[in-house]
Structures are given as structure tokens and as C-alpha cells.
Design a protein around this motif. Structure first.
Motif, PDB file in Angstrom:
ATOM      1  N   VAL A 218     -26.800  -7.384  32.156  1.00 48.28           N
ATOM      2  CA  VAL A 218     -25.697  -6.550  31.660  1.00 48.28           C
ATOM      3  C   VAL A 218     -26.153  -5.090  31.570  1.00 48.28           C
ATOM      4  O   VAL A 218     -25.472  -4.178  32.055  1.00 48.28           O
ATOM      5  N   THR A 219     -27.317  -4.874  30.986  1.00 46.73           N
ATOM      6  CA  THR A 219     -27.852  -3.506  30.922  1.00 46.73           C
ATOM      7  C   THR A 219     -28.095  -2.967  32.319  1.00 46.73           C
ATOM      8  O   THR A 219     -27.761  -1.808  32.611  1.00 46.73           O
ATOM      9  N   ALA A 220     -28.645  -3.789  33.184  1.00 47.40           N
ATOM     10  CA  ALA A 220     -28.930  -3.358  34.566  1.00 47.40           C
ATOM     11  C   ALA A 220     -27.652  -2.915  35.266  1.00 47.40           C
ATOM     12  O   ALA A 220     -27.641  -1.910  35.988  1.00 47.40           O
ATOM     13  N   LEU A 221     -26.576  -3.654  35.047  1.00 47.02           N
ATOM     14  CA  LEU A 221     -25.292  -3.317  35.658  1.00 47.02           C
ATOM     15  C   LEU A 221     -24.826  -1.920  35.247  1.00 47.02           C
ATOM     16  O   LEU A 221     -24.536  -1.061  36.083  1.00 47.02           O
ATOM     17  N   PHE A 222     -24.753  -1.686  33.936  1.00 47.79           N
ATOM     18  CA  PHE A 222     -24.224  -0.393  33.472  1.00 47.79           C
ATOM     19  C   PHE A 222     -25.195   0.746  33.801  1.00 47.79           C
ATOM     20  O   PHE A 222     -24.760   1.863  34.103  1.00 47.79           O
ATOM     21  N   ASP A 223     -26.488   0.466  33.773  1.00 44.57           N
ATOM     22  CA  ASP A 223     -27.470   1.492  34.157  1.00 44.57           C
ATOM     23  C   ASP A 223     -27.291   1.893  35.616  1.00 44.57           C
ATOM     24  O   ASP A 223     -27.355   3.078  35.960  1.00 44.57           O
ATOM     25  N   GLU A 224     -27.078   0.895  36.472  1.00 44.78           N
ATOM     26  CA  GLU A 224     -26.928   1.181  37.901  1.00 44.78           C
ATOM     27  C   GLU A 224     -25.646   1.977  38.157  1.00 44.78           C
ATOM     28  O   GLU A 224     -25.648   2.922  38.956  1.00 44.78           O
ATOM     29  N   VAL A 225     -24.571   1.600  37.473  1.00 49.78           N
ATOM     30  CA  VAL A 225     -23.326   2.369  37.613  1.00 49.78           C
ATOM     31  C   VAL A 225     -23.575   3.819  37.166  1.00 49.78           C
ATOM     32  O   VAL A 225     -23.188   4.774  37.851  1.00 49.78           O
ATOM     33  N   ALA A 226     -24.255   3.985  36.049  1.00 53.14           N
ATOM     34  CA  ALA A 226     -24.548   5.337  35.550  1.00 53.14           C
ATOM     35  C   ALA A 226     -25.369   6.123  36.562  1.00 53.14           C
ATOM     36  O   ALA A 226     -25.111   7.312  36.807  1.00 53.14           O
ATOM     37  N   ASP A 227     -26.339   5.456  37.177  1.00 57.33           N
ATOM     38  CA  ASP A 227     -27.192   6.133  38.169  1.00 57.33           C
ATOM     39  C   ASP A 227     -26.406   6.577  39.392  1.00 57.33           C
ATOM     40  O   ASP A 227     -26.750   7.574  40.024  1.00 57.33           O
ATOM     41  N   LYS A 228     -25.383   5.824  39.741  1.00 60.41           N
ATOM     42  CA  LYS A 228     -24.629   6.112  40.962  1.00 60.41           C
ATOM     43  C   LYS A 228     -23.540   7.169  40.756  1.00 60.41           C
ATOM     44  O   LYS A 228     -22.957   7.652  41.723  1.00 60.41           O
ATOM     45  N   LEU A 229     -23.256   7.516  39.488  1.00 62.80           N
ATOM     46  CA  LEU A 229     -22.206   8.516  39.231  1.00 62.80           C
ATOM     47  C   LEU A 229     -22.607   9.852  39.834  1.00 62.80           C
ATOM     48  O   LEU A 229     -23.775  10.217  39.790  1.00 62.80           O
ATOM     49  N   PRO A 230     -21.638  10.563  40.394  1.00 56.88           N
ATOM     50  CA  PRO A 230     -21.957  11.898  40.901  1.00 56.88           C
ATOM     51  C   PRO A 230     -22.403  12.771  39.737  1.00 56.88           C
ATOM     52  O   PRO A 230     -21.790  12.723  38.660  1.00 56.88           O
ATOM     53  N   LYS A 231     -23.476  13.512  39.921  1.00 63.74           N
ATOM     54  CA  LYS A 231     -23.972  14.363  38.844  1.00 63.74           C
ATOM     55  C   LYS A 231     -23.128  15.627  38.759  1.00 63.74           C
ATOM     56  O   LYS A 231     -22.819  16.240  39.770  1.00 63.74           O
ATOM     57  N   ALA A 232     -22.752  15.981  37.538  1.00 61.94           N
ATOM     58  CA  ALA A 232     -21.869  17.154  37.346  1.00 61.94           C
ATOM     59  C   ALA A 232     -22.602  18.439  37.714  1.00 61.94           C
ATOM     60  O   ALA A 232     -23.802  18.524  37.642  1.00 61.94           O
TER      61      ALA A 232
END
Ligand code: GTP
Length: 170
Positions: free
Chosen positions: A156-170
Motif C-alpha cells: 500500500v505504501t509502495a503504491l502511493f509512493d510510486e504515484v507520488a514519484d511519477k507526479l510531474p514536479k511543479a
């Protein structure tokens, strides 16, 4: 001090696949055996300080009678988590339809979609969707893929961490 990036995240998927349970596990570290079915949608926020991300999470209701509300929740989303239950093939088919609907209706070309096979704690005795089938589909379709258990706190943590990593950086 780096700014927090606020990111709208939506969970979609068949009723009973475990959307609320994944969010409860991620946001509060809790799990309920008798989690109630969501009515309409629920809103949560969760910050991952190390990733400088604040998720604004819409947990939608999987019951088909709420389907017409979904666009309100995925409009403007940075990321979508599409959940199915690995013990329930119909939920995998429903997940594919959600992916198709997102691709049709979300303009954001950098939308991140994660396909999630939940209830992997039941894999040995009750798996009905082969991991390879889902992985192949996800790879062909350009989705992140995870198998999770909200119950056993797997990935579960891995999932949300990976999504966070893939977000375009502002
Ligand atoms: P709707 O709100 O109706 O769309 O459902 P949902 O997708 O939010 O599912 P919910 O989180 O309410 O979970 C449905 C049922 O599955 C509940 O009884 C949960 O306890 C159970 N459940 C959720 N995640 C898991 C899991 O990882 N493993 C197992 N074994 N059961 C789970």
C-alpha cells in the motif's frame, strides 16, 4: 523550504474491490473487516512529506448507480488508482472499462493511472485473475501496476509512493 505539491487523486473500481480499505490503510493505518460501502464519495487528505506531496483523495462509490457522478471526481485529477479484486474476474473487466473511460474523458496528457489488484492476501486460496494477465494489460496500456492487500498491509505504501514519484514536479 520546498513547496508541497497538491495533487488530486481519485480511486475508481467495482464495489467491494477495496478502495476505501486502501485509503484507510494509507491515510490512517487502519483496516476494517466490515468496511461499509461508500455512498457517493468520500474525501481524504494525506501528505507524504519526503515526497513534498499532499494528496487530495476522492474515494468514489463503486455501486453502478453512482457511475454518473464519477466525472466530477476524476476531472482535474493528477492521478487515478483503478482497483479490482484479484478473486473476482468481473472486477478486473470493470477496471478495464474505468481505464478506457479515463482515457476518453480526462484531458490531462500526464494523468497517471495505477491499476491495482487488491486482496492479494487471498491469492493462494482464491486468486482468479492471473498476475501475468493484469501485468501484461497494464504494460500494454501504459499503467502502473501493483498487487496490494489493505488487510495485510502489502504494497500500500509502495503504491502511493510510486504515484507520488511519477507526479510531474511543479
Ligand atoms: P464500495 O465503497 O462499495 O465501492 O467498496 P470499496 O471498493 O471501497 O471496498 P471496501 O474497502 O469497502 O471493501 C469491501 C470489503 O472487502 C470489506 O469487507 C473489506 O474489509 C474487504 N477488503 C478490502 N480490502 C481487502 C484486502 O486487502 N483483503 C481482504 N481479504 N479483504 C479486503
Amino acid at each position: 523550504v520546498e513547496q508541497l505539491v497538491q495533487s488530486k487523486l481519485v480511486l475508481l473500481g467495482e464495489m467491494g474491490s477495496g478502495k476505501t480499505s486502501l485509503v484507510q490503510r494509507f491515510v490512517r493505518g487502519q483496516y476494517f473487516e466490515n468496511q461499509e460501502s461508500t455512498i457517493g464519495a468520500s474525501f481524504f487528505t494525506k501528505t507524504i512529506p519526503e515526497k513534498h506531496v499532499k494528496f487530495e483523495i476522492w474515494d468514489t462509490a463503486g455501486q453502478e448507480r453512482y457511475h454518473s457522478l464519477a466525472p466530477m471526481y476524476y476531472r482535474g485529477a493528477a492521478a487515478a488508482i483503478v482497483v479490482y479484486d484479484i478473486t473476482h474476474p468481473a472486477s478486473f473487466e470493470r477496471a478495464k472499462k474505468w481505464v478506457w473511460e479515463l482515457r476518453q474523458n480526462v484531458q490531462n496528457p500526464s494523468l497517471i493511472i495505477a491499476l491495482v489488484g487488491n486482496k492479494v492476501d487471498l491469492a493462494e486460496e482464491a486468486r482468479q485473475v492471473p498476475e501475468a494477465d493484469a501485468r501484461t494489460y497494464a504494460a500494454e496500456t501504459g499503467l502502473l501496476y501493483f498487487e496490494t492487500s489493505a488487510k495485510a498491509d502489502i504494497n500500500v505504501t509502495a503504491l502511493f509512493d510510486e504515484v507520488a514519484d511519477k507526479l510531474p514536479k511543479a
